[in-house]
Design a protein around this motif. Sequence first.
Motif, short mmCIF file in Angstrom:
data_model
loop_
_atom_site.label_atom_id
_atom_site.label_comp_id
_atom_site.label_asym_id
_atom_site.label_seq_id
_atom_site.Cartn_x
_atom_site.Cartn_y
_atom_site.Cartn_z
N GLN A 140 32.71 45.76 43.33
CA GLN A 140 31.70 44.91 42.68
C GLN A 140 32.13 44.49 41.27
N LEU A 141 32.74 45.45 40.60
CA LEU A 141 33.20 45.14 39.24
C LEU A 141 34.29 44.06 39.28
N VAL A 142 35.19 44.17 40.23
CA VAL A 142 36.26 43.18 40.35
C VAL A 142 35.68 41.81 40.68
N GLU A 143 34.71 41.78 41.55
CA GLU A 143 34.09 40.49 41.89
C GLU A 143 33.43 39.87 40.67
N ARG A 144 32.77 40.70 39.88
CA ARG A 144 32.15 40.19 38.66
C ARG A 144 33.22 39.71 37.67
N ALA A 145 34.34 40.42 37.66
CA ALA A 145 35.38 40.08 36.69
C ALA A 145 35.98 38.71 36.96
N LYS A 146 35.74 38.18 38.14
CA LYS A 146 36.25 36.85 38.45
C LYS A 146 35.49 35.76 37.68
N GLU A 156 33.02 36.91 34.97
CA GLU A 156 32.45 37.46 33.74
C GLU A 156 33.53 38.18 32.95
N LYS A 157 33.71 37.74 31.74
CA LYS A 157 34.77 38.35 30.95
C LYS A 157 34.45 39.80 30.59
N GLU A 158 33.16 40.12 30.46
CA GLU A 158 32.81 41.49 30.12
C GLU A 158 33.27 42.44 31.23
N ALA A 159 33.13 41.99 32.46
CA ALA A 159 33.58 42.82 33.58
C ALA A 159 35.09 42.96 33.57
N PHE A 160 35.75 41.86 33.25
CA PHE A 160 37.21 41.97 33.16
C PHE A 160 37.60 42.94 32.05
N GLY A 161 36.85 42.89 30.95
CA GLY A 161 37.11 43.83 29.86
C GLY A 161 36.95 45.28 30.30
N LYS A 204 48.69 38.06 33.39
CA LYS A 204 48.86 37.56 34.75
C LYS A 204 47.68 38.00 35.63
N ALA A 205 47.21 39.19 35.37
CA ALA A 205 46.03 39.65 36.12
C ALA A 205 44.84 38.75 35.82
N MET A 206 44.67 38.40 34.56
CA MET A 206 43.55 37.54 34.19
C MET A 206 43.69 36.16 34.82
N LYS A 207 44.89 35.65 34.79
CA LYS A 207 45.13 34.33 35.37
C LYS A 207 44.85 34.29 36.86
N ASN A 208 45.17 35.37 37.51
CA ASN A 208 45.17 35.36 38.98
C ASN A 208 44.03 36.15 39.62
N ILE A 209 43.12 36.64 38.81
CA ILE A 209 42.11 37.53 39.39
C ILE A 209 41.24 36.79 40.41
N LYS A 210 41.10 35.49 40.23
CA LYS A 210 40.30 34.75 41.23
C LYS A 210 40.95 34.78 42.60
N LYS A 211 42.26 34.96 42.61
CA LYS A 211 42.96 34.99 43.90
C LYS A 211 42.97 36.39 44.50
N PHE A 212 42.56 37.35 43.71
CA PHE A 212 42.64 38.74 44.18
C PHE A 212 41.68 38.95 45.35
N TYR A 264 38.59 30.46 27.43
CA TYR A 264 39.31 29.20 27.43
C TYR A 264 39.91 28.90 28.79
N ASN A 265 40.27 29.95 29.47
CA ASN A 265 40.85 29.77 30.79
C ASN A 265 39.86 29.07 31.70
N ARG A 266 38.59 29.45 31.57
CA ARG A 266 37.57 28.84 32.43
C ARG A 266 37.27 27.40 32.01
N SER A 267 37.25 27.19 30.68
CA SER A 267 36.87 25.86 30.22
C SER A 267 38.00 24.86 30.33
N ALA A 268 39.20 25.35 30.54
CA ALA A 268 40.36 24.47 30.52
C ALA A 268 40.97 24.25 31.89
N GLN A 269 40.21 24.48 32.92
CA GLN A 269 40.79 24.36 34.25
C GLN A 269 41.38 22.98 34.55
N PRO A 270 40.67 21.86 34.23
CA PRO A 270 41.28 20.57 34.53
C PRO A 270 42.61 20.39 33.80
#
Lengths: 220, 294
Positions: free
Chosen positions: A10-16, A18-23, A57-65, B37-43
């Motif tokens: 659930q936390l990972v899903e939120r982290a996609k 919500e930045k607080e969850a990623f934190g 890289k984790a932050m960039k790609n977490i939506k794909k996780f 910024y990652n979210r706001s800069a997607q385009p």
Amino acid sequence: MELDLESERQLVERAKTEKEAFGQLFDRYYSKIFGYVLKRTGDVAVAEDLVSETFFKAMKNIKKFQWRGVSFSAWLYRIATNEVNMFYRRSKPLELSIEAEHEAHGFDVPDLNTPERDIVELQDTVERHAQYKMVQGHLIKLSEKYQEVITLRYFENKKIHEVAEILGKSPGTIKSLLSRGVHKLKALMDSDPQPFLQQDIILDIDTETDHPRVPTYGRK
Amino acid sequence: MDENKLHHNLENLEAPEVYNPSHQHRLRVALLAAYDYNRSAQPWLGLQRFFAPLKVFSASGVTVALIVVITAFGFIAKNQPDVAHAEAQGIIGEALVGVAALPDAEREALGQVLGVNITTALAEAYDAPDLRYIGKQDVEVEYEPSATATTAPAAVAGVYFSQGIGMSPLTPKPFNHQLSEAEAARFRELSQGVRVLQFTNAEGHVVQMGIGKDRTPVVRVITVTEDSDSIMTAEPATPEQLDALKLKDERQEHSKQQHEQLRRFYAVPAQRDQQKLRPGTFEEIESDDDSSEE
């Protein structure tokens, strides 16, 4: 406190979103990943850089996780492993880097981006574990595939199936790599039992005693 | 010793427990800033990815030409109180996203020529309490034809921020590298409108960071205040860094329109293009470009 898998999912899903969850995920796993990378490289400044890359890289790609029923940390370990391997491929092996710096400069070259005392303290922590350092000195001479499995299995205390998940290999392959890796490690240790100056190393892995001594690291 | 015993000993090996709270804090702050910024800069990120194959190492090329480390005395930037700390953090946040969007190879090359990990450097800047945006600056490129050079016609003597941030023109040491006049001209074009930020790092040194139009750091200046007899000097990237890179114009590879968007230098690390990377070969590269254009 360990999260159960469902809570972590659930936390990972939120982290996609919500930045607080990623934190929270970052806080939970930073030390583990940093420790792993430091053990692979033996260099605090390098470890900082590679860990930065890992989490970005984790932050960039977490939506794909995609959740696969194992801890999120396995994914982070995999990213970190790739970062370390890329680092070794694009640079000279780090072997004896600490010693080389001492020999060349008489001190550890500090990273401009980190308070020097932090670097020194962390490096001292590594230095104090002479036995570990000795093993690591041999380990970095092995190929990446052996370094990975041995570090994860023995230094990170991961179970075979966890190592398999992190590295994306089957448990059988991991067992095979571990066996061959330890065999090669033993050969290195037999041929050069003292890769570093280590007069204060206590643990003798050649000991014939029935009960291997608990390492005492630097204290005779 | 048998291997089973080694297995056993390895299992009982005590590895060091390490904590690095300062790095953790800096990285956390930067990550969460970049997350927004990652979210706001997607385009924009999509556009970056589209153009990424066309500009590999371009940022590195700019960086290697601009990187300077300054040892200076009395190097004090003018106050510009109208520029808020938050604005500066916003620029760093954009840069974090820009860096994150770069292809891995380009980001690594950028880090190599800057001599620091870009993410770590930006994280440090973001977390600095005195971070502030100074303003847009052009980075001057001083081009001096060399009277003594026998193997190449000229060299770029140095780079520095032009004016307005309290920096007198430096007396730069010459680049230990040769550039053609045409390359120097293109270099100047790329050096316009760099957003300059300033902060104090953990060692107490003033750091100025220039963020280029493509949101990537293109210059990082560390100011070390020393004894009164210190002399203001500027040193560009090390010869090793420069020798490991080559500059190349992309114009022959793309349409004119794309070229106008992406026109810039870029650099290729030596190991990636050994054949074309030899000292003093810029003229050859230039002539190659000319011929291909025709």
